[in-house]
Design a protein around this motif. Structure first.
Motif, PDB file in Angstrom:
ATOM      1  N   GLY A  68       0.820  -1.204   0.000  1.00 28.59           N
ATOM      2  CA  GLY A  68       0.000   0.000   0.000  1.00 28.59           C
ATOM      3  C   GLY A  68       0.853   1.253   0.000  1.00 28.59           C
ATOM      4  N   ALA A  69       1.894   1.248   0.853  1.00 26.28           N
ATOM      5  CA  ALA A  69       2.806   2.390   0.901  1.00 26.28           C
ATOM      6  C   ALA A  69       3.546   2.550  -0.431  1.00 26.28           C
ATOM      7  CB  ALA A  69       3.805   2.217   2.041  1.00 26.28           C
ATOM      8  N   LEU A  70       3.892   1.428  -1.064  1.00 23.80           N
ATOM      9  CA  LEU A  70       4.556   1.486  -2.364  1.00 23.80           C
ATOM     10  C   LEU A  70       3.663   2.169  -3.399  1.00 23.80           C
ATOM     11  CD1 LEU A  70       6.793   0.705  -4.403  1.00 23.80           C
ATOM     12  CD2 LEU A  70       5.560  -1.442  -4.747  1.00 23.80           C
ATOM     13  N   ALA A  71       2.375   1.806  -3.418  1.00 22.04           N
ATOM     14  CA  ALA A  71       1.448   2.397  -4.381  1.00 22.04           C
ATOM     15  C   ALA A  71       1.368   3.909  -4.200  1.00 22.04           C
ATOM     16  CB  ALA A  71       0.061   1.779  -4.222  1.00 22.04           C
ATOM     17  N   MET A  72       1.345   4.361  -2.945  1.00 21.98           N
ATOM     18  CA  MET A  72       1.274   5.802  -2.679  1.00 21.98           C
ATOM     19  C   MET A  72       2.587   6.498  -3.022  1.00 21.98           C
ATOM     20  SD  MET A  72      -1.817   6.174  -1.785  1.00 21.98           S
ATOM     21  CE  MET A  72      -2.125   4.805  -2.929  1.00 21.98           C
ATOM     22  N   THR A  73       3.710   5.802  -2.828  1.00 20.83           N
ATOM     23  CA  THR A  73       5.008   6.365  -3.188  1.00 20.83           C
ATOM     24  C   THR A  73       5.115   6.527  -4.698  1.00 20.83           C
ATOM     25  OG1 THR A  73       6.012   5.313  -1.251  1.00 20.83           O
ATOM     26  CG2 THR A  73       7.509   6.077  -2.978  1.00 20.83           C
ATOM     27  N   VAL A  74       4.624   5.528  -5.434  1.00 20.20           N
ATOM     28  CA  VAL A  74       4.614   5.598  -6.897  1.00 20.20           C
ATOM     29  C   VAL A  74       3.786   6.804  -7.341  1.00 20.20           C
ATOM     30  CG1 VAL A  74       3.762   4.468  -8.990  1.00 20.20           C
ATOM     31  CG2 VAL A  74       5.019   3.144  -7.283  1.00 20.20           C
ATOM     32  N   TYR A  75       2.618   6.973  -6.728  1.00 19.17           N
ATOM     33  CA  TYR A  75       1.756   8.120  -7.061  1.00 19.17           C
ATOM     34  C   TYR A  75       2.490   9.438  -6.835  1.00 19.17           C
ATOM     35  CZ  TYR A  75      -1.820  11.680  -6.203  1.00 19.17           C
ATOM     36  OH  TYR A  75      -2.547  12.848  -6.203  1.00 19.17           O
ATOM     37  N   MET A  76       3.154   9.566  -5.690  1.00 13.31           N
ATOM     38  CA  MET A  76       3.859  10.806  -5.364  1.00 13.31           C
ATOM     39  C   MET A  76       4.952  11.099  -6.381  1.00 13.31           C
ATOM     40  SD  MET A  76       5.903  11.879  -1.873  1.00 13.31           S
ATOM     41  CE  MET A  76       7.294  10.786  -2.199  1.00 13.31           C
ATOM     42  N   PHE A  77       5.747  10.093  -6.736  1.00 12.48           N
ATOM     43  CA  PHE A  77       6.864  10.328  -7.653  1.00 12.48           C
ATOM     44  C   PHE A  77       6.398  10.568  -9.087  1.00 12.48           C
ATOM     45  CE2 PHE A  77       9.571   8.535  -4.256  1.00 12.48           C
ATOM     46  CZ  PHE A  77      10.529   9.546  -4.231  1.00 12.48           C
ATOM     47  N   ILE A  78       5.269   9.978  -9.464  1.00 10.87           N
ATOM     48  CA  ILE A  78       4.714  10.279 -10.793  1.00 10.87           C
ATOM     49  C   ILE A  78       4.370  11.764 -10.872  1.00 10.87           C
ATOM     50  CG2 ILE A  78       2.682   9.962 -12.269  1.00 10.87           C
ATOM     51  CD1 ILE A  78       2.703   7.008 -11.441  1.00 10.87           C
ATOM     52  N   GLY A  79       3.762  12.281  -9.798  1.00 12.30           N
ATOM     53  CA  GLY A  79       3.431  13.703  -9.761  1.00 12.30           C
ATOM     54  C   GLY A  79       4.658  14.584  -9.739  1.00 12.30           C
ATOM     55  N   LEU A  80       5.649  14.228  -8.937  1.00 17.42           N
ATOM     56  CA  LEU A  80       6.881  15.023  -8.856  1.00 17.42           C
ATOM     57  C   LEU A  80       7.647  15.010 -10.183  1.00 17.42           C
ATOM     58  CD1 LEU A  80       8.226  14.121  -5.288  1.00 17.42           C
ATOM     59  CD2 LEU A  80       7.182  16.273  -6.031  1.00 17.42           C
ATOM     60  N   ALA A  81       7.464  13.933 -10.940  1.00 17.72           N
ATOM     61  CA  ALA A  81       8.134  13.838 -12.243  1.00 17.72           C
ATOM     62  C   ALA A  81       7.511  14.758 -13.284  1.00 17.72           C
ATOM     63  CB  ALA A  81       8.108  12.398 -12.743  1.00 17.72           C
ATOM     64  N   GLY A  82       6.328  15.302 -12.958  1.00 18.40           N
ATOM     65  CA  GLY A  82       5.718  16.268 -13.870  1.00 18.40           C
ATOM     66  C   GLY A  82       4.341  15.914 -14.380  1.00 18.40           C
ATOM     67  N   ALA A  83       3.869  14.693 -14.136  1.00 25.96           N
ATOM     68  CA  ALA A  83       2.531  14.327 -14.583  1.00 25.96           C
ATOM     69  C   ALA A  83       1.489  15.092 -13.756  1.00 25.96           C
ATOM     70  CB  ALA A  83       2.319  12.821 -14.439  1.00 25.96           C
ATOM     71  N   PRO A  84       0.432  15.601 -14.383  1.00 28.41           N
ATOM     72  CA  PRO A  84      -0.574  16.405 -13.671  1.00 28.41           C
ATOM     73  C   PRO A  84      -1.559  15.531 -12.888  1.00 28.41           C
ATOM     74  CG  PRO A  84      -1.175  16.232 -15.969  1.00 28.41           C
ATOM     75  CD  PRO A  84       0.153  15.515 -15.827  1.00 28.41           C
ATOM     76  N   VAL A  85      -1.068  14.888 -11.842  1.00 25.19           N
ATOM     77  CA  VAL A  85      -1.886  13.910 -11.124  1.00 25.19           C
ATOM     78  C   VAL A  85      -2.298  14.370  -9.731  1.00 25.19           C
ATOM     79  CG1 VAL A  85      -0.884  11.970 -12.386  1.00 25.19           C
ATOM     80  CG2 VAL A  85       0.172  12.725 -10.240  1.00 25.19           C
ATOM     81  N   PHE A  86      -1.763  15.516  -9.276  1.00 25.74           N
ATOM     82  CA  PHE A  86      -2.157  16.030  -7.980  1.00 25.74           C
ATOM     83  C   PHE A  86      -3.458  16.819  -8.120  1.00 25.74           C
ATOM     84  CE2 PHE A  86       2.649  16.170  -6.906  1.00 25.74           C
ATOM     85  CZ  PHE A  86       2.640  14.806  -6.620  1.00 25.74           C
ATOM     86  N   ALA A  87      -3.984  17.305  -7.004  1.00 19.92           N
ATOM     87  CA  ALA A  87      -5.233  18.071  -7.028  1.00 19.92           C
ATOM     88  C   ALA A  87      -5.101  19.268  -7.957  1.00 19.92           C
ATOM     89  CB  ALA A  87      -5.578  18.532  -5.618  1.00 19.92           C
ATOM     90  N   ARG A  88      -6.219  19.599  -8.615  1.00 19.67           N
ATOM     91  CA  ARG A  88      -6.249  20.673  -9.618  1.00 19.67           C
ATOM     92  C   ARG A  88      -5.263  20.410 -10.749  1.00 19.67           C
ATOM     93  NH1 ARG A  88      -6.421  24.454  -4.805  1.00 19.67           N
ATOM     94  NH2 ARG A  88      -8.644  24.855  -4.511  1.00 19.67           N
ATOM     95  N   PHE A  89      -5.027  19.139 -11.027  1.00 22.77           N
ATOM     96  CA  PHE A  89      -4.141  18.693 -12.106  1.00 22.77           C
ATOM     97  C   PHE A  89      -2.733  19.283 -11.958  1.00 22.77           C
ATOM     98  CE2 PHE A  89      -8.417  18.275 -13.869  1.00 22.77           C
ATOM     99  CZ  PHE A  89      -8.391  16.936 -14.257  1.00 22.77           C
TER     100      PHE A  89
END
Length: 198
Positions: A68-89
């Protein structure tokens, strides 16, 4: 190859299926962050009903603490890499200085704690307790990060205080309590079907 060198799925770490589930929850987090863009009526007053906390809790309940923590870490790094995946894109490395970035970090702990509790107590009440405790961690970590951010590097009004920081979190709180309970109930039922956590 000797028997001693052969590792079982549980000994070697993650199976292909559990990696798929981890990727799936990372994708659900991306949708949950911007659900109101697809379903505009989920804005109550001026408060958007996001599903990030719900999915972070559910990731821990179904995948367990590590996955579960891995899935959330993947999400965080995808966003930090530049993908518009956080709130308000939102996305990009500059997101790290956002006052609300602490909530994104907290999702890792949220999933881990939810998973850790149900790994020790797999009954329905254990799932609901795990969900509520994990939601509390999400609020504690995220709100304290937001307060520190506003005080030290983000522009905040002079009247901004610790009480004001918590007051800002009160509108979504009832929604997140309800969703946490639902996550606990749903997670308990779905784990009996999926049984991905080992």
């Amino acid at each position: 190859m000797t028997i001693a060198t052969v590792k079982t799925k549980s000994e070697s770490g993650m199976s292909a299926l559990s990696l798929v589930y981890s990727a799936m929850f990372a994708a659900l987090m991306m949708i949950g962050a911007n659900i109101t863009a697809f379903v505009p009526f989920l804005v109550v007053g001026s408060v958007p009903i996001t599903l990030q906390t719900f999915f972070a809790i559910l990731a821990g309940l179904l995948l367990g603490s590590r996955r579960g923590a891995l899935a959330m870490t993947v999400y965080m790094f995808i966003g930090l890499a530049g993908a518009p995946v956080f709130a308000r894109f939102g996305g990009g490395f500059s997101s790290i200085i956002s006052p609300t970035f602490g909530f994104i970090v907290s999702f890792i702990f949220t999933a881990y704690i939810a998973g850790k509790i149900v790994e020790k107590n797999g009954k329905l009440h254990g799932y609901i307790i795990a969900a509520l405790v994990a939601m509390s961690v999400n609020y504690l970590f995220g709100t304290n990060w937001m307060y520190v951010a506003f005080k030290f590097w983000a522009a905040a009004p002079d009247a901004f205080s610790y009480k004001v920081a918590w007051a800002l979190m009160m509108p979504p709180l009832p929604k997140d309590i309800l969703l946490a309970v639902l996550a606990g109930m749903f997670g308990h039922r779905m784990y009996k079907v999926l049984k991905v956590r080992k």
